[in-house]
Design a protein around this motif. Structure first.
Motif, PDB file in Angstrom:
ATOM      1  N   ASN A 191      29.929   8.925 -17.959  1.00 30.74           N
ATOM      2  CA  ASN A 191      30.054   7.718 -17.141  1.00 30.74           C
ATOM      3  C   ASN A 191      29.970   8.108 -15.672  1.00 30.74           C
ATOM      4  O   ASN A 191      30.963   8.512 -15.070  1.00 30.74           O
ATOM      5  CB  ASN A 191      31.392   7.033 -17.436  1.00 30.74           C
ATOM      6  CG  ASN A 191      31.602   5.778 -16.593  1.00 30.74           C
ATOM      7  OD1 ASN A 191      30.684   5.310 -15.926  1.00 30.74           O
ATOM      8  ND2 ASN A 191      32.816   5.252 -16.631  1.00 30.74           N
ATOM      9  N   PRO A 192      28.771   8.025 -15.063  1.00 30.89           N
ATOM     10  CA  PRO A 192      28.589   8.472 -13.683  1.00 30.89           C
ATOM     11  C   PRO A 192      29.500   7.778 -12.684  1.00 30.89           C
ATOM     12  O   PRO A 192      29.745   8.309 -11.600  1.00 30.89           O
ATOM     13  CB  PRO A 192      27.114   8.119 -13.397  1.00 30.89           C
ATOM     14  CG  PRO A 192      26.481   8.078 -14.743  1.00 30.89           C
ATOM     15  CD  PRO A 192      27.520   7.554 -15.666  1.00 30.89           C
ATOM     16  N   ALA A 193      30.027   6.601 -13.033  1.00 26.35           N
ATOM     17  CA  ALA A 193      30.882   5.872 -12.103  1.00 26.35           C
ATOM     18  C   ALA A 193      32.342   6.327 -12.158  1.00 26.35           C
ATOM     19  O   ALA A 193      33.172   5.839 -11.398  1.00 26.35           O
ATOM     20  CB  ALA A 193      30.804   4.371 -12.399  1.00 26.35           C
TER      21      ALA A 193
ATOM     22  N   GLU B 265      41.379   3.691 -23.605  1.00 28.51           N
ATOM     23  CA  GLU B 265      40.220   3.908 -24.461  1.00 28.51           C
ATOM     24  C   GLU B 265      39.586   5.260 -24.233  1.00 28.51           C
ATOM     25  O   GLU B 265      38.706   5.678 -24.986  1.00 28.51           O
ATOM     26  CB  GLU B 265      39.183   2.804 -24.238  1.00 28.51           C
ATOM     27  CG  GLU B 265      38.449   2.875 -22.920  1.00 28.51           C
ATOM     28  CD  GLU B 265      39.153   2.106 -21.828  1.00 28.51           C
ATOM     29  OE1 GLU B 265      40.346   1.796 -22.020  1.00 28.51           O
ATOM     30  OE2 GLU B 265      38.517   1.834 -20.795  1.00 28.51           O
ATOM     31  N   GLU B 266      40.012   5.992 -23.181  1.00 31.26           N
ATOM     32  CA  GLU B 266      39.400   7.274 -22.892  1.00 31.26           C
ATOM     33  C   GLU B 266      40.147   8.419 -23.575  1.00 31.26           C
ATOM     34  O   GLU B 266      39.747   9.563 -23.481  1.00 31.26           O
ATOM     35  CB  GLU B 266      39.393   7.508 -21.381  1.00 31.26           C
ATOM     36  CG  GLU B 266      38.559   6.497 -20.638  1.00 31.26           C
ATOM     37  CD  GLU B 266      38.711   6.599 -19.147  1.00 31.26           C
ATOM     38  OE1 GLU B 266      38.019   5.880 -18.450  1.00 31.26           O
ATOM     39  OE2 GLU B 266      39.533   7.409 -18.684  1.00 31.26           O
TER      40      GLU B 266
ATOM     41  N   PRO C  63      31.246   0.134 -15.269  1.00 31.84           N
ATOM     42  CA  PRO C  63      32.102   1.086 -14.550  1.00 31.84           C
ATOM     43  C   PRO C  63      33.507   0.524 -14.361  1.00 31.84           C
ATOM     44  O   PRO C  63      33.688  -0.686 -14.201  1.00 31.84           O
ATOM     45  CB  PRO C  63      31.390   1.257 -13.196  1.00 31.84           C
ATOM     46  CG  PRO C  63      29.979   0.856 -13.459  1.00 31.84           C
ATOM     47  CD  PRO C  63      30.032  -0.205 -14.508  1.00 31.84           C
ATOM     48  N   GLU C  64      34.500   1.418 -14.385  1.00 31.03           N
ATOM     49  CA  GLU C  64      35.882   0.960 -14.330  1.00 31.03           C
ATOM     50  C   GLU C  64      36.220   0.240 -13.021  1.00 31.03           C
ATOM     51  O   GLU C  64      37.092  -0.634 -12.991  1.00 31.03           O
ATOM     52  CB  GLU C  64      36.834   2.142 -14.526  1.00 31.03           C
ATOM     53  CG  GLU C  64      36.641   3.258 -13.511  1.00 31.03           C
ATOM     54  CD  GLU C  64      37.527   4.448 -13.828  1.00 31.03           C
ATOM     55  OE1 GLU C  64      37.580   5.357 -13.012  1.00 31.03           O
ATOM     56  OE2 GLU C  64      38.183   4.441 -14.877  1.00 31.03           O
TER      57      GLU C  64
ATOM     58  N   ASN D  87      33.871  -6.575 -13.976  1.00 31.93           N
ATOM     59  CA  ASN D  87      33.203  -7.854 -14.200  1.00 31.93           C
ATOM     60  C   ASN D  87      31.694  -7.733 -14.324  1.00 31.93           C
ATOM     61  O   ASN D  87      30.999  -8.731 -14.459  1.00 31.93           O
ATOM     62  CB  ASN D  87      33.552  -8.836 -13.071  1.00 31.93           C
ATOM     63  CG  ASN D  87      35.013  -9.240 -13.096  1.00 31.93           C
ATOM     64  OD1 ASN D  87      35.605  -9.391 -14.164  1.00 31.93           O
ATOM     65  ND2 ASN D  87      35.609  -9.400 -11.936  1.00 31.93           N
ATOM     66  N   ASP D  88      31.184  -6.497 -14.256  1.00 30.96           N
ATOM     67  CA  ASP D  88      29.754  -6.290 -14.462  1.00 30.96           C
ATOM     68  C   ASP D  88      29.412  -6.458 -15.943  1.00 30.96           C
ATOM     69  O   ASP D  88      30.279  -6.384 -16.816  1.00 30.96           O
ATOM     70  CB  ASP D  88      29.339  -4.887 -14.014  1.00 30.96           C
ATOM     71  CG  ASP D  88      29.229  -4.776 -12.503  1.00 30.96           C
ATOM     72  OD1 ASP D  88      29.614  -5.740 -11.816  1.00 30.96           O
ATOM     73  OD2 ASP D  88      28.776  -3.735 -12.022  1.00 30.96           O
TER      74      ASP D  88
END
Length: 399
Positions: A77-79, A132-133, A309-310, A314-315
């Motif tokens: 997850n790049p973000a 969840e991680e 992304p965390e 809302n994306d």
């Protein structure tokens, strides 16, 4: 008194490094004793006598749990902003922060819990880890996103796709009547922005390139049986309307492998009010007779909707192409043959049933096209050939 060279000072939780825990015997250097689970991906590391971590897959050396966790998580997850190393990295299955707490209980039982007098060497301020991680209790890895339902907005019209778990839901309106089909053009994910109630929920979104193409890790592995592919392909050839179904299988925690072993085609008609939750609206470009694919064989393209992304919850999720390993079955199972027979009977006489005697191309009928597409998915055992021919004969009669 604090332990080791800091006996004149009080160490806080952030002041305790891997070197401290190694020196005082709570940890021992060894290969493969450190691990991270993140969004279905497992990372394994070696603990050095000097407190460094060597990631086994690449040989890279990291000076702290946070540095290693942040690096690994950003590959998936790049973000991702922080690694939450002490809460994420496990030593022989137990979180490192549990060893840190044990050290404090033993050496500084009366130390103020909120004391911040000394920072950890090479450590950054850590943020709370998302649930969840993390690996669930008892050491089980979390089930990744592929078991979640895929929405119509996350599908691409250019590809013949089935969700890895549940069918998308079609909106028939309050009366249960089918919404009129209009030409729909897939949009690029980057044009979506944040979630908007005004956006058409039937929006098609192009599937993003594969993880490998952007030099990232696919967070889980997928394998699918040839019998499943055969049944999916057969179902999609019967009608000029979009089809939908369920896929089932098993999840292996140790190998992070999702194996698809069964297909369950939904035998429902378009516009059926009683089955509205399990049908798809008719698409403008019929599948699998998409003219952009001149070959006989259908293209089946699995995808996974990666969570947003965390920092931008809302994306919309990102539909990512998923690499799949294919398992060649030795024979056709009875459940596959039964499903094929039931599908033929269900679509018999339907207005959108494909007329298999008609020409698909200049020298091939639609039945020829179907046979050619199924050829690569047919088991090597030739004893089932006559059964398939009987099913093909039923198709000609029904159409």
């Amino acid at each position: 008194k604090a332990a080791g060279g800091s006996r004149g000072a009080v160490l806080t939780r952030r002041g305790i490094t891997l070197r401290v825990l190694l020196r005082d015997g709570l940890l021992e250097p060894a290969r493969g004793v450190l691990s991270i689970y993140y969004l279905g991906k497992k990372f394994v590391g070696d603990l050095g006598a000097d407190g460094t971590i060597t990631w086994q897959e690449t040989g890279q050396v990291f000076n702290s749990p946070s540095a290693w966790a942040t690096h690994c998580k950003r590959l998936v997850n790049p973000a991702k902003k922080s690694g939450c190393g002490w809460a994420s990295v496990r030593y022989k299955g137990q979180k490192l922060d549990q060893y840190k707490a044990a050290w404090l209980r033993k050496h500084q039982p009366n130390a103020p819990p909120a004391e911040e007098s000394l920072a950890s060497e090479g450590e950054e301020e850590e943020m709370p880890e998302d649930e969840e991680e993390e690996v669930a209790r008892e050491g089980r890895a979390p089930v990744p996103e592929p078991v979640a339902a895929k929405k119509p907005e996350e599908r691409s019209k250019k590809q013949q796709c089935k969700s890895l778990a549940e069918p998308a839901v079609m909106d028939h309106g309050p009366t249960g009547k089918r919404v009129e089909s209009k030409p729909r053009v897939p949009v690029r994910y980057c044009t979506l922005g944040t979630r908007d109630s005004a956006r058409n929920p039937q929006t098609l979104v192009e599937v993003t390139t594969s993880f490998a193409a952007i030099n990232k890790f696919q967070p889980f592995n997928v394998a699918i049986s040839s019998n499943v592919l055969l049944l999916m392909d057969f179902h999609s050839h019967l009608t000029r309307s979009e089809v939908v179904g369920y896929l089932g299988g098993r999840w292996d925690t140790n190998t992070q492998l999702l194996t698809v072993l069964r297909a369950f085609p939904c035998r429902t008609r378009l516009g059926d009010a009683e089955a509205a939750g399990a049908v798809e609206e008719e698409v403008n470009q019929p599948r699998p007779y998409y003219h952009g694919n001149p070959g006989v064989e259908s293209k089946i393209a699995p995808f996974w909707v990666m969570p947003p992304p965390e920092q931008r919850p809302n994306d919309y999720g990102i539909p990512m192409e998923v690499e799949v390993a294919y398992i060649q079955d030795g024979f056709l199972t009875n459940d596959v043959l039964q499903e094929m027979t039931l599908l033929v009977e269900f679509y018999k006489g339907a207005p959108d049933l494909v007329k298999f005697q008609e020409l698909w191309s200049q020298d091939q009928t639609y039945l020829d096209k179907l046979k050619g597409s199924l050829a690569s998915r047919t088991p090597k055992d030739q004893s089932f050939t006559h059964i398939l021919e009987q099913i093909y004969s039923l198709l000609k009669l029904s159409s």
